[in-house]
Design a protein around this motif. Structure first.
Motif, PDB file in Angstrom:
ATOM      1  N   ILE A 153       0.831  -1.210   0.000  1.00  0.00           N
ATOM      2  CA  ILE A 153       0.000   0.000   0.000  1.00  0.00           C
ATOM      3  C   ILE A 153       0.863   1.257   0.000  1.00  0.00           C
ATOM      4  O   ILE A 153       0.603   2.219  -0.739  1.00  0.00           O
ATOM      5  N   VAL A 154       1.916   1.257   0.806  1.00  0.00           N
ATOM      6  CA  VAL A 154       2.787   2.441   0.882  1.00  0.00           C
ATOM      7  C   VAL A 154       3.520   2.653  -0.444  1.00  0.00           C
ATOM      8  O   VAL A 154       3.661   3.789  -0.916  1.00  0.00           O
ATOM      9  N   GLN A 155       3.969   1.576  -1.079  1.00  0.00           N
ATOM     10  CA  GLN A 155       4.698   1.714  -2.343  1.00  0.00           C
ATOM     11  C   GLN A 155       3.780   2.087  -3.504  1.00  0.00           C
ATOM     12  O   GLN A 155       4.234   2.656  -4.493  1.00  0.00           O
ATOM     13  N   ASN A 156       2.506   1.743  -3.433  1.00  0.00           N
ATOM     14  CA  ASN A 156       1.554   2.051  -4.501  1.00  0.00           C
ATOM     15  C   ASN A 156       0.606   3.162  -4.051  1.00  0.00           C
ATOM     16  O   ASN A 156      -0.614   3.019  -4.088  1.00  0.00           O
ATOM     17  N   ASN A 157       1.176   4.266  -3.645  1.00  0.00           N
ATOM     18  CA  ASN A 157       0.404   5.395  -3.146  1.00  0.00           C
ATOM     19  C   ASN A 157       0.058   6.378  -4.260  1.00  0.00           C
ATOM     20  O   ASN A 157      -0.241   7.535  -4.013  1.00  0.00           O
ATOM     21  N   LEU A 202      -3.844   3.729  -5.331  1.00  0.00           N
ATOM     22  CA  LEU A 202      -3.944   2.422  -5.979  1.00  0.00           C
ATOM     23  C   LEU A 202      -3.848   1.275  -4.969  1.00  0.00           C
ATOM     24  O   LEU A 202      -4.590   0.285  -5.050  1.00  0.00           O
ATOM     25  N   GLY A 203      -2.976   1.384  -3.981  1.00  0.00           N
ATOM     26  CA  GLY A 203      -2.826   0.336  -2.971  1.00  0.00           C
ATOM     27  C   GLY A 203      -4.083   0.162  -2.135  1.00  0.00           C
ATOM     28  O   GLY A 203      -4.505  -0.962  -1.849  1.00  0.00           O
ATOM     29  N   VAL A 204      -4.715   1.277  -1.776  1.00  0.00           N
ATOM     30  CA  VAL A 204      -5.946   1.226  -0.979  1.00  0.00           C
ATOM     31  C   VAL A 204      -7.076   0.626  -1.812  1.00  0.00           C
ATOM     32  O   VAL A 204      -7.866  -0.192  -1.307  1.00  0.00           O
TER      33      VAL A 204
END
Length: 152
Positions: A91-95, A111-113
């Protein structure tokens, strides 16, 4: 090329193996030309784990091996924590913000969420389908049990 059988020495008894064809496999036979020795008392038979009880022995309680419920719970918690760490990293990497449209709704989410929400929704759908299947099987089992009681 034929091999000659080995001759036992004059004073030593010949021992047969367990696979021999003699009537008492595993017993000691006297050497040819010597006097037979009196037999000693047979040893008590022991329990072999590969073939069950071979002779008389005391019945031992089964040894419990494997994991207990608390051990399985700890393993599940540790695996769950590792998966949570991996999920948070994802989630942190796909923010990166992404645009979404659902029927008439237009919204923007990282995107991560959005991926996490889609996974949660999929898990909920699977849980509902599994619960319905379990209830159907439970009802079928109860109906079969009632029918069996009526037949008796």
């Amino acid at each position: 090329m034929a091999t000659s059988p080995q001759q036992p020495s004059a004073g030593k008894p010949e021992t047969t193996s367990l696979g021999s064809s003699s009537p008492q496999a595993g017993t000691t036979l006297p050497a040819p030309g010597s006097t037979p020795q009196p037999e000693s008392a047979p040893e008590p038979r022991k329990q072999r784990s590969d073939q069950g009880t071979v002779g008389p022995s005391k019945e031992q309680p089964p040894v419990q091996t494997g994991y207990s419920l608390s051990a399985a719970t700890w393993v599940a918690l540790i695996i769950g924590m590792l998966l949570l760490i991996l999920l948070l990293t994802f989630i942190v990497q796909n923010n990166v913000p992404a645009q979404f449209t659902f029927i008439t709704l237009h919204f923007e989410l990282p995107l991560g969420v959005a991926t996490l929400l889609a996974a949660i929704l999929g898990a909920l759908i699977m849980a509902v389908a599994g619960t319905i299947r379990m209830l159907v099987l439970q009802r079928r089992y109860k109906n079969n049990a009632k029918a069996d009681k009526k037949r008796r």
